[in-house]
Structure formats: structure tokens, C-alpha cells
Design a protein around this motif. Sequence first.
Motif, PDB file in Angstrom:
ATOM      1  N   ALA A  82       2.954  -2.744   3.208  1.00 27.84           N
ATOM      2  CA  ALA A  82       1.714  -2.496   3.941  1.00 27.84           C
ATOM      3  C   ALA A  82       1.423  -3.574   4.981  1.00 27.84           C
ATOM      4  O   ALA A  82       0.507  -3.406   5.797  1.00 27.84           O
ATOM      5  N   GLY A  83       2.202  -4.665   4.943  1.00 24.33           N
ATOM      6  CA  GLY A  83       1.948  -5.758   5.879  1.00 24.33           C
ATOM      7  C   GLY A  83       0.684  -6.522   5.552  1.00 24.33           C
ATOM      8  O   GLY A  83      -0.025  -7.010   6.438  1.00 24.33           O
ATOM      9  N   ILE A  84       0.397  -6.622   4.254  1.00 25.83           N
ATOM     10  CA  ILE A  84      -0.830  -7.269   3.786  1.00 25.83           C
ATOM     11  C   ILE A  84      -0.451  -8.338   2.756  1.00 25.83           C
ATOM     12  O   ILE A  84       0.474  -8.154   1.963  1.00 25.83           O
ATOM     13  N   GLY A  85      -1.147  -9.434   2.755  1.00 28.55           N
ATOM     14  CA  GLY A  85      -0.866 -10.498   1.806  1.00 28.55           C
ATOM     15  C   GLY A  85      -1.069 -10.043   0.371  1.00 28.55           C
ATOM     16  O   GLY A  85      -1.996  -9.273   0.079  1.00 28.55           O
ATOM     17  N   LYS A  86      -0.218 -10.535  -0.533  1.00 26.60           N
ATOM     18  CA  LYS A  86      -0.299 -10.117  -1.930  1.00 26.60           C
ATOM     19  C   LYS A  86      -1.668 -10.407  -2.525  1.00 26.60           C
ATOM     20  O   LYS A  86      -2.221  -9.597  -3.274  1.00 26.60           O
ATOM     21  N   GLY A  87      -2.229 -11.567  -2.203  1.00 29.34           N
ATOM     22  CA  GLY A  87      -3.535 -11.908  -2.741  1.00 29.34           C
ATOM     23  C   GLY A  87      -4.620 -10.931  -2.329  1.00 29.34           C
ATOM     24  O   GLY A  87      -5.565 -10.669  -3.090  1.00 29.34           O
ATOM     25  N   THR A  88      -4.475 -10.362  -1.143  1.00 26.43           N
ATOM     26  CA  THR A  88      -5.470  -9.408  -0.648  1.00 26.43           C
ATOM     27  C   THR A  88      -5.434  -8.109  -1.433  1.00 26.43           C
ATOM     28  O   THR A  88      -6.457  -7.436  -1.589  1.00 26.43           O
ATOM     29  N   VAL A  89      -4.257  -7.755  -1.950  1.00 25.47           N
ATOM     30  CA  VAL A  89      -4.131  -6.516  -2.720  1.00 25.47           C
ATOM     31  C   VAL A  89      -5.106  -6.512  -3.891  1.00 25.47           C
ATOM     32  O   VAL A  89      -5.751  -5.500  -4.194  1.00 25.47           O
ATOM     33  N   TYR A  90      -5.246  -7.666  -4.541  1.00 24.43           N
ATOM     34  CA  TYR A  90      -6.076  -7.735  -5.746  1.00 24.43           C
ATOM     35  C   TYR A  90      -7.563  -7.617  -5.442  1.00 24.43           C
ATOM     36  O   TYR A  90      -8.370  -7.432  -6.354  1.00 24.43           O
ATOM     37  N   LYS A  91      -7.939  -7.726  -4.162  1.00 25.67           N
ATOM     38  CA  LYS A  91      -9.325  -7.470  -3.795  1.00 25.67           C
ATOM     39  C   LYS A  91      -9.626  -5.974  -3.835  1.00 25.67           C
ATOM     40  O   LYS A  91     -10.779  -5.556  -3.923  1.00 25.67           O
ATOM     41  N   HIS A  92      -8.561  -5.167  -3.735  1.00 26.89           N
ATOM     42  CA  HIS A  92      -8.699  -3.709  -3.769  1.00 26.89           C
ATOM     43  C   HIS A  92      -8.336  -3.143  -5.135  1.00 26.89           C
ATOM     44  O   HIS A  92      -9.007  -2.236  -5.628  1.00 26.89           O
ATOM     45  N   PHE A  93      -7.268  -3.660  -5.719  1.00 28.20           N
ATOM     46  CA  PHE A  93      -6.775  -3.163  -6.995  1.00 28.20           C
ATOM     47  C   PHE A  93      -6.488  -4.358  -7.904  1.00 28.20           C
ATOM     48  O   PHE A  93      -5.524  -5.095  -7.670  1.00 28.20           O
ATOM     49  N   PRO A  94      -7.291  -4.562  -8.931  1.00 28.46           N
ATOM     50  CA  PRO A  94      -7.129  -5.743  -9.783  1.00 28.46           C
ATOM     51  C   PRO A  94      -5.850  -5.756 -10.612  1.00 28.46           C
ATOM     52  O   PRO A  94      -5.489  -6.790 -11.177  1.00 28.46           O
ATOM     53  N   SER A  95      -5.165  -4.636 -10.673  1.00 24.98           N
ATOM     54  CA  SER A  95      -3.925  -4.550 -11.452  1.00 24.98           C
ATOM     55  C   SER A  95      -3.085  -3.394 -10.932  1.00 24.98           C
ATOM     56  O   SER A  95      -3.566  -2.545 -10.174  1.00 24.98           O
ATOM     57  N   LYS A  96      -1.824  -3.371 -11.363  1.00 24.37           N
ATOM     58  CA  LYS A  96      -0.975  -2.243 -10.976  1.00 24.37           C
ATOM     59  C   LYS A  96      -1.485  -0.955 -11.625  1.00 24.37           C
ATOM     60  O   LYS A  96      -1.378   0.132 -11.047  1.00 24.37           O
ATOM     61  N   GLU A  97      -2.069  -1.071 -12.819  1.00 29.58           N
ATOM     62  CA  GLU A  97      -2.649   0.099 -13.468  1.00 29.58           C
ATOM     63  C   GLU A  97      -3.772   0.697 -12.626  1.00 29.58           C
ATOM     64  O   GLU A  97      -3.914   1.915 -12.534  1.00 29.58           O
ATOM     65  N   ALA A  98      -4.562  -0.170 -12.005  1.00 29.57           N
ATOM     66  CA  ALA A  98      -5.646   0.313 -11.148  1.00 29.57           C
ATOM     67  C   ALA A  98      -5.092   1.046  -9.928  1.00 29.57           C
ATOM     68  O   ALA A  98      -5.652   2.059  -9.489  1.00 29.57           O
ATOM     69  N   LEU A  99      -3.987   0.549  -9.392  1.00 27.22           N
ATOM     70  CA  LEU A  99      -3.338   1.230  -8.265  1.00 27.22           C
ATOM     71  C   LEU A  99      -2.823   2.589  -8.699  1.00 27.22           C
ATOM     72  O   LEU A  99      -3.022   3.598  -7.996  1.00 27.22           O
ATOM     73  N   PHE A 100      -2.171   2.661  -9.852  1.00 22.67           N
ATOM     74  CA  PHE A 100      -1.694   3.938 -10.380  1.00 22.67           C
ATOM     75  C   PHE A 100      -2.868   4.906 -10.560  1.00 22.67           C
ATOM     76  O   PHE A 100      -2.785   6.089 -10.222  1.00 22.67           O
ATOM     77  N   ALA A 101      -3.951   4.381 -11.130  1.00 20.43           N
ATOM     78  CA  ALA A 101      -5.114   5.224 -11.397  1.00 20.43           C
ATOM     79  C   ALA A 101      -5.690   5.784 -10.110  1.00 20.43           C
ATOM     80  O   ALA A 101      -6.016   6.977 -10.026  1.00 20.43           O
ATOM     81  N   ARG A 102      -5.813   4.940  -9.090  1.00 17.64           N
ATOM     82  CA  ARG A 102      -6.402   5.393  -7.838  1.00 17.64           C
ATOM     83  C   ARG A 102      -5.534   6.466  -7.190  1.00 17.64           C
ATOM     84  O   ARG A 102      -6.036   7.479  -6.674  1.00 17.64           O
ATOM     85  N   LEU A 103      -4.220   6.280  -7.198  1.00 16.94           N
ATOM     86  CA  LEU A 103      -3.323   7.280  -6.630  1.00 16.94           C
ATOM     87  C   LEU A 103      -3.449   8.608  -7.371  1.00 16.94           C
ATOM     88  O   LEU A 103      -3.520   9.673  -6.754  1.00 16.94           O
ATOM     89  N   THR A 104      -3.484   8.542  -8.694  1.00 19.92           N
ATOM     90  CA  THR A 104      -3.601   9.760  -9.497  1.00 19.92           C
ATOM     91  C   THR A 104      -4.933  10.451  -9.259  1.00 19.92           C
ATOM     92  O   THR A 104      -4.995  11.680  -9.088  1.00 19.92           O
ATOM     93  N   LEU A 105      -6.008   9.679  -9.237  1.00 17.40           N
ATOM     94  CA  LEU A 105      -7.327  10.259  -9.009  1.00 17.40           C
ATOM     95  C   LEU A 105      -7.408  10.917  -7.632  1.00 17.40           C
ATOM     96  O   LEU A 105      -7.925  12.030  -7.500  1.00 17.40           O
ATOM     97  N   ASP A 106      -6.887  10.234  -6.614  1.00 16.18           N
ATOM     98  CA  ASP A 106      -6.943  10.783  -5.251  1.00 16.18           C
ATOM     99  C   ASP A 106      -6.134  12.069  -5.140  1.00 16.18           C
ATOM    100  O   ASP A 106      -6.597  13.069  -4.562  1.00 16.18           O
TER     101      ASP A 106
END
Length: 218
Positions: free
Chosen positions: A40-64
Motif C-alpha cells: 500500500a506504500g504506507i508505513g507499518k506503524g500506520t497500519v495499526y492505527k487502522h487495524f490493531p491486528s491481522k485479525e481485525a484486517l481479516f474481519a474488516r475484509l470479510t464484513l465489507d
Amino acid sequence: MRLQDQLFLQRESALLDAARLLFRQQPWDRVTIAEVATQAGIGKGTVYKHFPSKEALFARLTLDMSQANLDELRALHAAQPPQQAMRQVIRHHFGLILGDPILAQLCQHCDRPAFQERLEAPYREQFLQLERDYVSFFGQLLQDTFNDRALSPADCQSLLWGVEACVNGVMARIASGGFEHWANPIALNAYFDSVTDFIIAGLHGQAASICHPSASHE
């Protein structure tokens, strides 16, 4: 909307797009947050401001993805004659799953109680709300299909158990790669049609049993 909020949403969208792309290039469960950030061209630390964990990323993708599919099924339902809507919606739903096998895999993964227990409370509530929305939608489909019968909410719930079991079975089949590894491969379109026929026949038989209980004992 403030510029800061717009930038936040843009970064979040970029992260989700990056994850979807990576999930199609390698096993999704092996993709790391660092890889998503790099894509995504975004710093790794910035990712956690959006998704606190990989599980949260999985959840958001599934929900969307699940919400988008539900919206599409609602639109299809609205465009169909009541007596044809159930068949068309089920068959179309199978096509949606086939069109995005990653959705099938993620949905199965995210549906596990152990997975959802690890999520933050807002994500757990969103999954509960999504489930309520799907139940409400299919409940309306049932009412339209059997508009000549007085089905109670409990009756609809009973009928939905069978639908859910069949849909989950199809989802598992798609997630596992279909039938290509079988000695006698089965065409998925024929499989979908057959399962849809099975569901519709089962619904009619069970609805008749609910409305006329004595018929099942004759």
C-alpha cells in the motif's frame, strides 16, 4: 469532511485493496501486516492505527465483502417476482462466492467462535449485526415465497437452518477448490443448480410440514 478524515479513509482503502491483491497472489493466512503496508506504500506503524491486528484486517475484509454481497442480493430480490426470488437469490449467491473464493475462505475463518472472541468489541458487534441482517433478509424471502402460509418467526428460523447448512456446504466446497481433483470432475454450474433445487424442494416440504403437522405422520 475534514482533510485529515479524508486522508485516513484513503489510507484505509489503500490497505484493504493491498490486502485483497496480496491474498490473490499467495495464501492469505501467510500475508503479513508488513507486506500489506509495503504493497500500500504506507508505513507499518500506520497500519495499526487502522487495524490493531491481522485479525481485525481479516474481519474488516470479510464484513465489507459480506455486506456488499448482501446489498447485491437485496437488489436482486427487489427486482424478482416473489415466487421466483428465493431461487434466483440462492443461485446468485453461489455465483458470488465462486467469483471470489477468498471470500469463502475468509468467511469460514472469521465465522469461528475462537476467532471472533479475539476481536475488539466493535468488530464482534458488527458480525452480530451482519448475521441479524442476513437472517432478516432471508426471513423476508421466506415470507414472500410462502405468502399463502402463516409462518411465525420461529418457523422461519427453522427453515433457515437447512438453508444455512447447504450454503455453508457450498462455501466449503468452493474454498477447497471445487471438484477438479475428483476422478470424475463435476461442473460447478450443474452442482449449484442441483443444490439450489434441493434447497427449494426442502423448503417447500418443510413448510408444508410446519403448516400441516399431521401430514408428516400419515
